[in-house]
Scaffold this active site. Structure first.
Site, PDB file in Angstrom:
ATOM      1  N   GLU A   1       0.940  -1.253  -0.045  1.00  0.00           N
ATOM      2  CA  GLU A   1       0.012   0.077   0.118  1.00  0.00           C
ATOM      3  C   GLU A   1       0.848   1.397   0.236  1.00  0.00           C
ATOM      4  OE1 GLU A   1      -3.367   0.066   2.708  1.00  0.00           O
ATOM      5  OE2 GLU A   1      -2.827   1.968   3.332  1.00  0.00           O
TER       6      GLU A   1
ATOM      7  N   THR B   1      -3.754   4.871  -1.517  1.00  0.00           N
ATOM      8  CA  THR B   1      -4.895   5.493  -0.432  1.00  0.00           C
ATOM      9  C   THR B   1      -5.516   6.818  -1.074  1.00  0.00           C
ATOM     10  OG1 THR B   1      -3.073   6.719   0.650  1.00  0.00           O
ATOM     11  CG2 THR B   1      -3.709   4.678   1.608  1.00  0.00           C
TER      12      THR B   1
ATOM     13  N   HIS C   1      -7.777   2.957  -3.252  1.00  0.00           N
ATOM     14  CA  HIS C   1      -8.826   3.295  -2.421  1.00  0.00           C
ATOM     15  C   HIS C   1     -10.009   4.103  -2.660  1.00  0.00           C
ATOM     16  CE1 HIS C   1      -5.812   1.304   0.858  1.00  0.00           C
ATOM     17  NE2 HIS C   1      -5.653   0.869  -0.294  1.00  0.00           N
TER      18      HIS C   1
ATOM     19  N   GLY D   1     -14.091   5.632   5.192  1.00  0.00           N
ATOM     20  CA  GLY D   1     -13.136   6.855   5.118  1.00  0.00           C
ATOM     21  C   GLY D   1     -13.068   7.233   6.780  1.00  0.00           C
ATOM     22  N   ASP D   2     -11.865   7.930   7.240  1.00  0.00           N
ATOM     23  CA  ASP D   2     -12.085   8.563   8.267  1.00  0.00           C
ATOM     24  C   ASP D   2     -12.911   9.636   8.316  1.00  0.00           C
ATOM     25  OD1 ASP D   2     -10.510   6.595  10.087  1.00  0.00           O
ATOM     26  OD2 ASP D   2      -8.799   7.291   9.086  1.00  0.00           O
TER      27      ASP D   2
ATOM     28  N   ALA E   1     -19.191   1.799   4.731  1.00  0.00           N
ATOM     29  CA  ALA E   1     -18.672   1.131   3.608  1.00  0.00           C
ATOM     30  C   ALA E   1     -19.576  -0.020   2.782  1.00  0.00           C
ATOM     31  CB  ALA E   1     -17.304   0.732   3.832  1.00  0.00           C
TER      32      ALA E   1
ATOM     33  N   TYR F   1     -11.107  -5.417  11.106  1.00  0.00           N
ATOM     34  CA  TYR F   1     -10.534  -4.920  12.282  1.00  0.00           C
ATOM     35  C   TYR F   1     -10.490  -5.999  13.368  1.00  0.00           C
ATOM     36  CZ  TYR F   1     -11.270  -0.683   9.926  1.00  0.00           C
ATOM     37  OH  TYR F   1     -11.209   0.401   9.098  1.00  0.00           O
TER      38      TYR F   1
ATOM     39  N   HIS G   1     -12.775  -2.128  15.202  1.00  0.00           N
ATOM     40  CA  HIS G   1     -13.020  -0.397  14.907  1.00  0.00           C
ATOM     41  C   HIS G   1     -13.153   0.318  15.961  1.00  0.00           C
ATOM     42  CE1 HIS G   1     -14.354   3.114  12.855  1.00  0.00           C
ATOM     43  NE2 HIS G   1     -13.360   2.765  11.987  1.00  0.00           N
TER      44      HIS G   1
ATOM     45  N   LYS H   1     -20.850  -5.943   4.894  1.00  0.00           N
ATOM     46  CA  LYS H   1     -19.876  -5.523   3.550  1.00  0.00           C
ATOM     47  C   LYS H   1     -19.548  -6.822   2.791  1.00  0.00           C
ATOM     48  CE  LYS H   1     -16.393  -3.582   6.144  1.00  0.00           C
ATOM     49  NZ  LYS H   1     -15.412  -2.530   6.739  1.00  0.00           N
TER      50      LYS H   1
ATOM     51  N   GLN I   1       5.755   7.791  15.807  1.00  0.00           N
ATOM     52  CA  GLN I   1       4.778   8.079  14.646  1.00  0.00           C
ATOM     53  C   GLN I   1       3.641   6.931  14.712  1.00  0.00           C
ATOM     54  OE1 GLN I   1       6.152   6.830  10.893  1.00  0.00           O
ATOM     55  NE2 GLN I   1       5.457   8.602   9.832  1.00  0.00           N
TER      56      GLN I   1
ATOM     57  N   HIS J   1      -0.704  -7.957   3.376  1.00  0.00           N
ATOM     58  CA  HIS J   1      -0.451  -6.528   2.800  1.00  0.00           C
ATOM     59  C   HIS J   1       0.405  -5.818   3.551  1.00  0.00           C
ATOM     60  CE1 HIS J   1      -2.676  -3.277   0.789  1.00  0.00           C
ATOM     61  NE2 HIS J   1      -2.799  -2.699   1.929  1.00  0.00           N
TER      62      HIS J   1
HETATM   63  P1  FAD Z   1     -17.329   0.798   7.864  1.00  0.00           P
HETATM   64  O1  FAD Z   1     -17.132  -0.631   7.398  1.00  0.00           O
HETATM   65  O2  FAD Z   1     -18.503   1.427   7.404  1.00  0.00           O
HETATM   66  O3  FAD Z   1     -17.316   0.886   9.509  1.00  0.00           O
HETATM   67  C1  FAD Z   1     -17.182   2.141  10.349  1.00  0.00           C
HETATM   68  C2  FAD Z   1     -17.756   1.900  11.342  1.00  0.00           C
HETATM   69  O4  FAD Z   1     -18.951   1.968  11.450  1.00  0.00           O
HETATM   70  C3  FAD Z   1     -17.427   0.817  12.324  1.00  0.00           C
HETATM   71  O5  FAD Z   1     -17.467   0.987  13.776  1.00  0.00           O
HETATM   72  C4  FAD Z   1     -18.526  -0.182  12.132  1.00  0.00           C
HETATM   73  O6  FAD Z   1     -18.664  -1.196  13.237  1.00  0.00           O
HETATM   74  C5  FAD Z   1     -19.826   0.583  12.097  1.00  0.00           C
HETATM   75  N1  FAD Z   1     -20.851   0.221  11.235  1.00  0.00           N
HETATM   76  C6  FAD Z   1     -20.700  -0.228   9.741  1.00  0.00           C
HETATM   77  N2  FAD Z   1     -22.017  -0.380   9.375  1.00  0.00           N
HETATM   78  C7  FAD Z   1     -23.021  -0.069  10.253  1.00  0.00           C
HETATM   79  C8  FAD Z   1     -24.235   0.058  10.457  1.00  0.00           C
HETATM   80  N3  FAD Z   1     -25.121  -0.292   9.373  1.00  0.00           N
HETATM   81  N4  FAD Z   1     -24.674   0.568  11.429  1.00  0.00           N
HETATM   82  C9  FAD Z   1     -24.181   0.896  12.687  1.00  0.00           C
HETATM   83  N5  FAD Z   1     -22.684   0.975  12.569  1.00  0.00           N
HETATM   84  C10 FAD Z   1     -22.068   0.564  11.286  1.00  0.00           C
HETATM   85  N6  FAD Z   1      -9.135   5.747   5.323  1.00  0.00           N
HETATM   86  C11 FAD Z   1      -9.037   6.782   4.466  1.00  0.00           C
HETATM   87  O7  FAD Z   1      -9.441   7.536   4.547  1.00  0.00           O
HETATM   88  N7  FAD Z   1      -8.618   6.233   3.252  1.00  0.00           N
HETATM   89  C12 FAD Z   1      -7.924   5.214   2.765  1.00  0.00           C
HETATM   90  O8  FAD Z   1      -7.556   5.108   1.931  1.00  0.00           O
HETATM   91  C13 FAD Z   1      -7.743   4.220   3.943  1.00  0.00           C
HETATM   92  N8  FAD Z   1      -7.601   2.996   3.616  1.00  0.00           N
HETATM   93  C14 FAD Z   1      -7.555   1.794   4.533  1.00  0.00           C
HETATM   94  C15 FAD Z   1      -7.105   0.723   4.179  1.00  0.00           C
HETATM   95  C16 FAD Z   1      -7.275  -0.441   4.873  1.00  0.00           C
HETATM   96  C17 FAD Z   1      -6.808  -1.662   4.605  1.00  0.00           C
HETATM   97  C18 FAD Z   1      -7.652  -0.162   6.262  1.00  0.00           C
HETATM   98  C19 FAD Z   1      -7.986  -1.385   7.341  1.00  0.00           C
HETATM   99  C20 FAD Z   1      -8.230   1.212   6.504  1.00  0.00           C
HETATM  100  C21 FAD Z   1      -8.159   2.071   5.781  1.00  0.00           C
HETATM  101  N9  FAD Z   1      -8.484   3.428   6.056  1.00  0.00           N
HETATM  102  C22 FAD Z   1      -8.592   4.359   4.931  1.00  0.00           C
HETATM  103  C23 FAD Z   1      -9.281   3.754   7.347  1.00  0.00           C
HETATM  104  C24 FAD Z   1     -10.854   3.629   7.142  1.00  0.00           C
HETATM  105  O9  FAD Z   1     -11.233   4.330   6.342  1.00  0.00           O
HETATM  106  C25 FAD Z   1     -11.293   4.000   8.731  1.00  0.00           C
HETATM  107  O10 FAD Z   1     -10.826   2.876   9.603  1.00  0.00           O
HETATM  108  C26 FAD Z   1     -12.878   4.331   8.814  1.00  0.00           C
HETATM  109  O11 FAD Z   1     -12.968   4.622  10.136  1.00  0.00           O
HETATM  110  C27 FAD Z   1     -13.739   2.941   8.961  1.00  0.00           C
HETATM  111  O12 FAD Z   1     -13.761   2.679   7.478  1.00  0.00           O
HETATM  112  P2  FAD Z   1     -14.526   1.060   7.010  1.00  0.00           P
HETATM  113  O13 FAD Z   1     -14.283   1.109   5.600  1.00  0.00           O
HETATM  114  O14 FAD Z   1     -14.022   0.255   7.870  1.00  0.00           O
HETATM  115  O15 FAD Z   1     -16.089   1.751   7.598  1.00  0.00           O
END
Ligand code: FAD
Length: 280
Positions: free
Chosen positions: A10, A41, A69, A100-101, A115, A137, A141, A157, A204, A258
């Site tokens: 990545e 990313t 991503h 995304g964050d 997501a 996670y 998460h 998902k 970091q 990865h």
């Molecule tokens: P989700 O799967 O949507 O989950 C987010 C939170 O919501 C979790 O706590 C989950 O339990 C909760 N949730 C999910 N669905 C529901 C629902 N229906 N109702 C209630 N709660 C729910 N971030 C970036 O900004 N850019 C990147 O390029 C990036 N790359 C990444 C690559 C990897 C391999 C990983 C592991 C993370 C990456 N991240 C990136 C970070 C990621 O975007 C964050 O961790 C973000 O906070 C959560 O993304 P997610 O896709 O896991 O979200």
């Protein structure tokens, strides 16, 4: 040492000409390990949208598989539709789909909350064109209300059409194997590839880890802290720790590795050499 079936790396999209040149050099150094793909990313709220695409296309044009991503927080459907179309036109076949964050400050909510909704949308718009990776996670998460609900939403998902998952990094192999067991009990059968974060710099790493909810075990934290300013010794020790972790993961059946590269190749090449993975 058994070769992992899938290695991926990545990157983040560089900002300057110097960053671009350094990334190309790192990519070529890592390409000898025959990765399945390089991913790039996507900054929160679309802040790196164009640079992510440029970096992805640069990789793709060199004949490697590139996976952008794509995060959906504060994006609208039309914006995502256009991006998907552009990637399809360029022949990109793999995506890492994320929420995304949540960016700090005022942001519009956008059309997607999670997501899983992005994965559903990608499938509805593009059918089976993309291989879709999602995040997992093993240590849960940071926003999740419980391990049970986090796993339930992870499965959502997968049910929405994800083909594979990449995990957040962790330093405790048990967390990963426990997560695999739990996911399997819920009926998840897609590959869940561990995300590996080499140890570049303790300060970091501690900062990243407190934000993303990855635990640095006490023994590891204290050992790393003990090196103080001696970065070279800390990295050598960190690389040995990562070799042990990767060996445990592969021996326990992880479908691949990865690597979070932070656009650097040196430490990872050393780890992969020690693992005895084939080069080409
Ligand atoms: P989700 O799967 O949507 O989950 C987010 C939170 O919501 C979790 O706590 C989950 O339990 C909760 N949730 C999910 N669905 C529901 C629902 N229906 N109702 C209630 N709660 C729910 N971030 C970036 O900004 N850019 C990147 O390029 C990036 N790359 C990444 C690559 C990897 C391999 C990983 C592991 C993370 C990456 N991240 C990136 C970070 C990621 O975007 C964050 O961790 C973000 O906070 C959560 O993304 P997610 O896709 O896991 O979200």
């Amino acid at each position: 040492m058994k070769a992992a079936s899938v290695i991926s790396f990545e990157f983040f999209p560089p900002k300057t000409a110097e960053g671009i040149a350094k990334l190309r050099a790192a990519r070529e150094q890592l390409a000898v390990f025959a990765p399945k793909f390089f991913s790039v990313t996507f900054g929160a709220g679309g802040s790196t949208r164009d640079r992510t695409m440029e970096t992805v296309l640069d990789i793709h044009e060199q004949g490697y598989e590139a996976a952008p991503h794509l995060s959906c927080i504060s994006a609208d459907k039309e914006e995502i539709r256009q991006l998907l179309k552009q990637y399809q036109e360029k022949g990109i076949k793999r995506l890492v789909a994320l929420r995304g964050d949540i960016p700090s400050g005022e942001v519009s909510a956008g059309d997607f909350r999670y997501a899983s909704e992005l994965v559903e949308f990608i499938r509805a718009e593009t059918g089976d064109w993309f291989q879709i990776e999602v995040a997992a996670y093993p240590e849960f998460h940071p926003e999740s209300t419980s391990p049970t609900s986090d796993l339930k939403y992870f499965k959502r998902k997968v049910d929405a059409g994800a083909n594979a998952a990449i995990t957040q990094y962790f330093y405790n192999a048990d967390a990963y194997f426990q997560f695999l067991d739990q996911a399997e009990k819920l009926g998840v059968s897609i590959p869940i590839v561990p995300g590996v974060m080499p140890i570049y710099n303790f300060t970091q790493l501690a900062r990243f880890s407190s934000v993303c909810g990855a635990e640095i075990p006490r023994w590891l934290r204290l050992r790393l802290q003990d090196y103080g300013d001696d970065l070279a010794s800390m990295r050598a020790f960190g690389a040995d720790v990562m070799v042990d972790l990767c060996e445990q993961l592969l021996a326990g059946g992880a479908p691949g590795l990865h690597f979070y590269t932070l656009n650097q190749a040196g430490i990872i090449s050393g780890i992969l050499d020690q693992l005895g993975l084939d080069k080409h």
